[in-house]
Design an enzyme around this catalytic site. Sequence first.
Site, short mmCIF file in Angstrom:
data_model
loop_
_atom_site.label_atom_id
_atom_site.label_comp_id
_atom_site.label_asym_id
_atom_site.label_seq_id
_atom_site.Cartn_x
_atom_site.Cartn_y
_atom_site.Cartn_z
N GLY A 234 0.96 -1.41 -4.63
CA GLY A 234 1.45 -0.88 -3.36
C GLY A 234 0.43 -0.07 -2.58
O GLY A 234 0.78 0.67 -1.66
N LYS A 235 -0.85 -0.24 -2.92
CA LYS A 235 -1.90 0.54 -2.26
C LYS A 235 -1.87 0.37 -0.74
O LYS A 235 -1.82 1.34 0.01
CB LYS A 235 -3.29 0.13 -2.78
CG LYS A 235 -3.51 0.37 -4.25
CD LYS A 235 -4.91 -0.08 -4.71
CE LYS A 235 -5.14 -1.58 -4.51
NZ LYS A 235 -4.24 -2.46 -5.26
N SER A 236 -1.95 -0.88 -0.29
CA SER A 236 -1.99 -1.13 1.15
C SER A 236 -0.69 -0.71 1.81
O SER A 236 -0.69 -0.12 2.91
CB SER A 236 -2.25 -2.61 1.44
OG SER A 236 -3.57 -2.95 1.07
N SER B 103 -10.44 -1.25 -7.02
CA SER B 103 -11.51 -0.41 -7.58
C SER B 103 -11.25 -0.09 -9.05
O SER B 103 -10.98 1.06 -9.40
CB SER B 103 -11.70 0.86 -6.75
OG SER B 103 -10.50 1.56 -6.50
N GLY C 279 -5.57 1.17 -7.88
CA GLY C 279 -4.43 0.68 -8.65
C GLY C 279 -4.43 -0.83 -8.71
O GLY C 279 -5.23 -1.50 -8.02
N LEU C 280 -3.55 -1.36 -9.53
CA LEU C 280 -3.45 -2.81 -9.73
C LEU C 280 -3.07 -3.53 -8.44
O LEU C 280 -2.47 -2.92 -7.53
CB LEU C 280 -2.38 -3.10 -10.79
CG LEU C 280 -2.66 -2.64 -12.22
CD1 LEU C 280 -1.41 -2.82 -13.08
CD2 LEU C 280 -3.84 -3.40 -12.82
N SER C 281 -3.37 -4.81 -8.38
CA SER C 281 -2.85 -5.65 -7.29
C SER C 281 -1.33 -5.61 -7.35
O SER C 281 -0.75 -5.74 -8.42
CB SER C 281 -3.36 -7.09 -7.48
OG SER C 281 -2.83 -7.92 -6.48
N GLY C 282 -0.70 -5.37 -6.22
CA GLY C 282 0.76 -5.30 -6.19
C GLY C 282 1.32 -3.92 -6.49
O GLY C 282 2.53 -3.72 -6.44
#
Lengths: 204, 204
Positions: A41-43, A110, A36-39
Amino acid sequence: MSEPKSKNIVWSESQVAPEQREAILGHKPATLWFTGLSGAGKSTVALATEVALVERGINAFILDGDNVRHGLNSNLGFSPEDRTENIRRIGEVCKLFCDAGNIVFSAFISPYREDRDLVREKHPAGSFIEVHVHAPLEVCESRDVKGLYKKARAGEIPEFTGISAPYEAPENAELIVNTAENDLDACVAIVIKYLEDNGFIPAK
Amino acid sequence: MSEPKSKNIVWSESQVAPEQREAILGHKPATLWFTGLSGAGKSTVALATEVALVERGINAFILDGDNVRHGLNSNLGFSPEDRTENIRRIGEVCKLFCDAGNIVFSAFISPYREDRDLVREKHPAGSFIEVHVHAPLEVCESRDVKGLYKKARAGEIPEFTGISAPYEAPENAELIVNTAENDLDACVAIVIKYLEDNGFIPAK
């Protein structure tokens, strides 16, 4: 599978069956591939899910985009080739973690579909779970936790996904976690429920 | 620690303490770094020790020189630079396995002292165990399980460790396993005893 560059190497088989590892660990192996995009919320979702699993006695572990770039992939940048090699190496590490019986999360932008599909192909059937951590670009940009969108808009970061480089959303992700419409607890619950419903971990 | 090539990356900390992983898994994390000549018995001892640990309920796992070159390091050959990068990547993967609480074996020739020391430095103190799997060159060559020494002597394999490329033996290995003087069971017992005596695994 492509031929390795080095010849004169022989495949050594572990004498430990996957079922033995599963019996010891009390769960099936899986790679949860967060994209997913930066921001988006992946991490954040991965870190909270890791805690929730550990509290249940499941030793989950995160390969984090930020962290891995300090170690394994410290010699890679953000060009298309380097991004591809970045994802390829992470995918191989995820596979090794799965081979060892673990549940491993990867939390990387990714952005390229082809790169993610290559990682999927490397995994034994059923052990690769693509999780699209989704929020609209304007939401991600308004969060801008790391101030990266601001820098990207100012032209200070070249090839920034969503701004000056493409993000190819998954077309057949096993799971979509919408972080614009769900709070963190709800996001974690979505992931945990998937793992329970599909027999990766025992139901509570 | 060297600076990563990519900027704008932030270190994300896992919220899971190493002690929580240790409580779940029932052992401390460790990298057992097997080094030695081709034919010294690195993979053989590692595979048998893996089985012995799994039988005790400890989910040990091997990163094998032959296997990893089919995956993570399939784009590397045997030149000095490629060997160094090979070992660097494996070392980082071992560290990730340790971070995840695992006991991981690496079974690579890893001929250069400097490369092995770099891997040691990456690891938290006490989690890196250098194991010199030793047999005299003539013993390794007489075994020649894979027929590699014969090819190397015929000049068919360039840069073959011990023949046409150097092997720098460890000077301060935590453990030496002499496979010319011990049978396989005795070799496994030496490794297991070290892990017990140093508190990595519970005594039986």
